[in-house]
Scaffold this motif. Structure first.
Motif, short mmCIF file in Angstrom:
data_model
loop_
_atom_site.label_atom_id
_atom_site.label_comp_id
_atom_site.label_asym_id
_atom_site.label_seq_id
_atom_site.Cartn_x
_atom_site.Cartn_y
_atom_site.Cartn_z
N ASN A 1 0.75 -1.27 0.10
CA ASN A 1 0.03 -0.06 0.06
C ASN A 1 0.89 1.22 -0.03
O ASN A 1 0.53 2.16 -0.61
CB ASN A 1 -1.05 -0.06 1.21
CG ASN A 1 -1.91 -0.92 0.95
OD1 ASN A 1 -2.42 -1.21 -0.18
ND2 ASN A 1 -2.63 -1.39 2.23
N GLN A 2 2.00 1.16 0.63
CA GLN A 2 2.75 2.36 0.91
C GLN A 2 3.55 2.54 -0.53
O GLN A 2 3.30 3.92 -1.29
CB GLN A 2 3.98 2.06 1.80
CG GLN A 2 3.41 2.28 3.51
CD GLN A 2 3.16 3.74 3.91
OE1 GLN A 2 3.44 4.66 3.20
NE2 GLN A 2 2.77 3.96 4.90
N GLY B 1 1.25 4.26 -2.94
CA GLY B 1 0.80 5.45 -2.55
C GLY B 1 -0.46 5.40 -2.04
O GLY B 1 -1.46 6.41 -2.00
N GLU B 2 -1.11 4.38 -1.40
CA GLU B 2 -2.58 4.18 -0.97
C GLU B 2 -2.36 3.89 0.55
O GLU B 2 -3.45 3.49 1.11
CB GLU B 2 -2.99 2.79 -1.59
CG GLU B 2 -3.21 2.90 -3.18
CD GLU B 2 -3.72 1.66 -3.97
OE1 GLU B 2 -3.89 0.66 -3.30
OE2 GLU B 2 -3.90 1.64 -5.08
N ALA B 3 -1.67 4.55 1.11
CA ALA B 3 -1.58 4.40 2.83
C ALA B 3 -2.40 5.43 3.21
O ALA B 3 -2.84 6.15 2.62
CB ALA B 3 -0.17 4.74 3.40
N ASP B 4 -2.95 5.29 4.41
CA ASP B 4 -3.94 6.19 5.23
C ASP B 4 -3.22 7.54 5.15
O ASP B 4 -2.04 7.81 5.35
CB ASP B 4 -4.21 5.79 6.69
CG ASP B 4 -4.78 4.33 6.59
OD1 ASP B 4 -5.80 4.07 5.86
OD2 ASP B 4 -4.17 3.39 7.13
N ARG B 5 -4.31 8.62 5.25
CA ARG B 5 -3.65 10.11 5.51
C ARG B 5 -2.83 9.95 6.52
O ARG B 5 -3.29 9.42 7.92
CB ARG B 5 -4.89 11.02 5.56
CG ARG B 5 -5.58 11.19 4.26
CD ARG B 5 -6.93 12.17 4.32
NE ARG B 5 -6.62 13.38 5.35
CZ ARG B 5 -6.52 14.44 4.56
NH1 ARG B 5 -6.76 14.60 3.26
NH2 ARG B 5 -6.64 15.49 5.40
N GLN C 1 1.44 8.20 4.94
CA GLN C 1 1.87 7.77 3.72
C GLN C 1 3.32 8.53 3.49
O GLN C 1 3.70 9.58 3.80
CB GLN C 1 0.97 8.28 2.42
CG GLN C 1 1.63 8.36 1.18
CD GLN C 1 1.61 6.74 0.82
OE1 GLN C 1 0.66 6.02 0.67
NE2 GLN C 1 2.95 6.40 0.39
#
Lengths: 186, 394
Positions: free
Chosen positions: B354-355, B358-362, B365
């Motif tokens: 996910n990192q 670029g899809e990690a939580d606000r 990231q």
């Protein structure tokens, strides 16, 4: 203090058992709400108790040594490698011709801890210190309880001796590390 | 590394925590469903399923077949693997080997653990028995905090690190867990809270220790040909390094550096073309095995983020927050995201995929510059050491 963790655990389990029995009486099912979340939990109606029997036949001498007040390591007669815990086989030269050598004299404490939150089967003991010490004669590390359980009286590098003791309340022979000299007399 | 390239093409991750709202199979399904949806494949496309589960504290002795049945994956081949706290990474390695060797094109790897099916003292006992049962547990009642405390005591005495330095790792990991809705403890703590918590195994206090967690995670692995059909953002497994250390902790040469982890890093980094010294210059983010606070500091040194004896300074200076030398455990880590043993290594893979995408939580990231992430999962007290390099570049 020493019995408190075990007592508290047993008391708690007894209460849970009693509660489940009450619930079964009224509903016919061992379903109990989770204490934290209220989720329905099936309280297992089967219990498993495990006690292992472990072969020590080939290192029997080690235990005979404890009865003589000595702690032994093994040494390969061919390559001289010393093993503690004692091994009956030498993987290095693939032979099994070992001699028993006593761990003697003073050792140096390499590291230590004091266990406050204990495993279930150790819950009946007072808080205990565990250390690892290096003994130059014959060149092994030994992990064991330390007779001093106050971390303020322990330090890395302090001198310790091995001592055979009778562990209570189980009443069996084992060994522990005992501080010598200035570093943590009782 | 010989063999075919292998990519992660789908990921799933349950909420970690005290999950007595679900059974083992239901918990696994949460991640399996997400991973299938994410990859855009059906059960019929999965050729083999690898399960990472330690078990013993949970009731089902054959979790692989129980979950395969529940998740509609019967009669696909399956296996359950175990490597203590590194079980999830061992499962990934098994799946990776199958795809890399050409035995399969699509393999699903599921890590799942349901630790709260047994009371806490029993779980403490079962974990404490993992090491060397006969020589270290039977007579001396070691616990896992106790084993790692040996490293903390020796490290502090040698290098002058303090209990505050250890607590700083916990504070950082809780800071990021507060930004991770999947975390066991999604809340911040203060240094004072950590320092004032009760002693578990000297010098560790409650907040130095990872919790007893339930949770699951899943990844779907595919060969290059299949991966390119399924996704535009495959995350490649560049290399996997595996090593071990002695069962008896007393037989290790010192308690300052875990040689197994160091060796696993050497193997994995060499294959990925990353120098071990100052490796952080080539890596965007790392997930390391902070089962106890000292373990994260040891990992800094073993993975080349700091020189030996200087890892605690990274914690002291805040160098492993986002914006520092290298962000570490911005998921919350084992410490605060949680540590459901079999799921942990797979959960690291999900987090890093996910990192990199670029899809990690606000709020957590990391900036992705190199497209490279590293997972370091450790079973036991260094007994099983895994280092896995993930990359956006094949």
């Amino acid at each position: 203090m020493s019995q408190s963790q075990k007592k508290a655990m047993e008391e708690y389990m007894k209460q849970v058992e009693q509660f489940v029995e009450e619930v079964k009486k009224s509903t016919g099912l061992p379903l109990v709400p989770d204490q934290k979340t209220g989720a329905a939990l099936w309280y297992d109606q089967r219990e498993l108790r495990i006690k292992y029997t472990i072969s020590v036949e080939r290192i029997r001498r080690f235990f005979e040594g404890l009865a003589e007040g000595k702690v032994y390591a093994t040494r390969c007669k061919h390559c001289g490698t010393v093993y503690f815990p004692p091994q009956a086989d030498c993987p290095r030269c693939r032979r099994s011709d070992m001699e028993w050598v006593e761990i003697k004299g003073e050792g140096e404490l390499l590291t230590y801890t004091v266990i406050y939150t204990k495993p279930a089967s150790f819950a009946h003991y007072p808080d205990y210190a565990v250390g690892i010490a290096h003994f130059p004669d014959p060149g092994v590390n030994v992990l064991a309880w330390i007779s001093e359980n106050d971390p303020k009286k322990l330090r890395v590098g302090m001198k310790v001796r091995l001592k055979v003791v009778r562990r209570q309340p189980e009443n069996y022979l084992t060994y522990e590390l005992e501080p010598v000299g200035d570093g943590g007399e009782s | 590394m010989a063999g075919r390239r292998v990519a992660i093409v789908g990921v799933g991750h349950s909420k970690y925590g005290y999950r007595n709202d679900v059974s083992l199979a239901e918990l696994a399904w949460e991640s399996i469903k997400q991973a299938l949806d994410d990859a855009g494949v059906g059960q019929e496309d999965i050729e083999f399923v690898v399960y990472g589960n330690v078990g013993v504290w949970s009731s089902e002795p054959l979790p692989a077949v129980v979950i395969n049945e529940y998740a509609g994956l019967t009669p696909k081949g399956t296996i359950r693997v175990e490597a203590a706290c590194a079980t999830g990474s061992a499962a990934i390695k098994h799946g990776y080997d199958m795809v890399a060797s050409g035995q399969a094109d699509i393999v699903m790897v599921v890590g799942v653990e349901k630790m709260n099916e047994s009371p806490t003292p029993i779980v403490v006992e079962l974990i404490g028995r993992a090491g060397n049962y006969f020589w270290e547990f039977e007579n001396f009642g070691l616990t896992f905090p106790g084993y790692y405390a040996f490293y903390a005591t020796a490290y502090m005495a040698r290098y002058g690190a303090t209990e505050e330095d250890l607590c700083r790792v916990a504070v950082k990991n809780h800071y990021y867990a507060a930004r991770n809705p999947k975390a066991h403890f999604p809340r911040e703590i203060t240094l004072e809270q950590c320092m004032q918590s009760r002693y578990i195994a000297w010098p560790f206090k409650l907040y130095d220790c990872s919790p007893i967690s339930d949770g699951s995670a899943a990844v779907i692995l595919a060969s290059e040909e299949v991966a390119k059909k399924l996704t535009d953002t495959p995350v490649w497994i560049k290399s996997i390094g595996v090593a071990s250390d002695t069962s008896n902790i007393s037989r290790r040469p010192d308690f300052l550096l875990r040689r197994g982890v160091r060796r696993a890093a050497e193997i994995a980094f060499k294959r990925a073309g990353i120098p071990l010294e100052e490796s952080y210059r080539y890596i965007d983010v790392a997930e390391v095995h902070d089962a106890f606070t000292i373990a994260e500091i040891l990992s800094y040194e073993e993975l080349g983020f700091a020189r030996p004896g200087e890892g605690y300074l990274l914690a002291r200076e805040g160098q492993t927050y986002i914006g520092g030398r290298i962000p570490v455990n911005v998921s919350g880590g084992l410490k605060a995201k949680g540590h459901p043993l079999g799921a942990t290594g797979v959960g690291m893979a999900v987090e890093l995929a996910n990192q990199l995408r670029g899809e990690a939580d606000r709020g957590r990231q990391v900036p992705v510059k190199h497209g490279v992430a590293v997972a370091n999962n450790v079973g036991g007290t260094g007994h099983y050491a895994y280092v896995i390099v993930y990359s956006l570049n094949p």
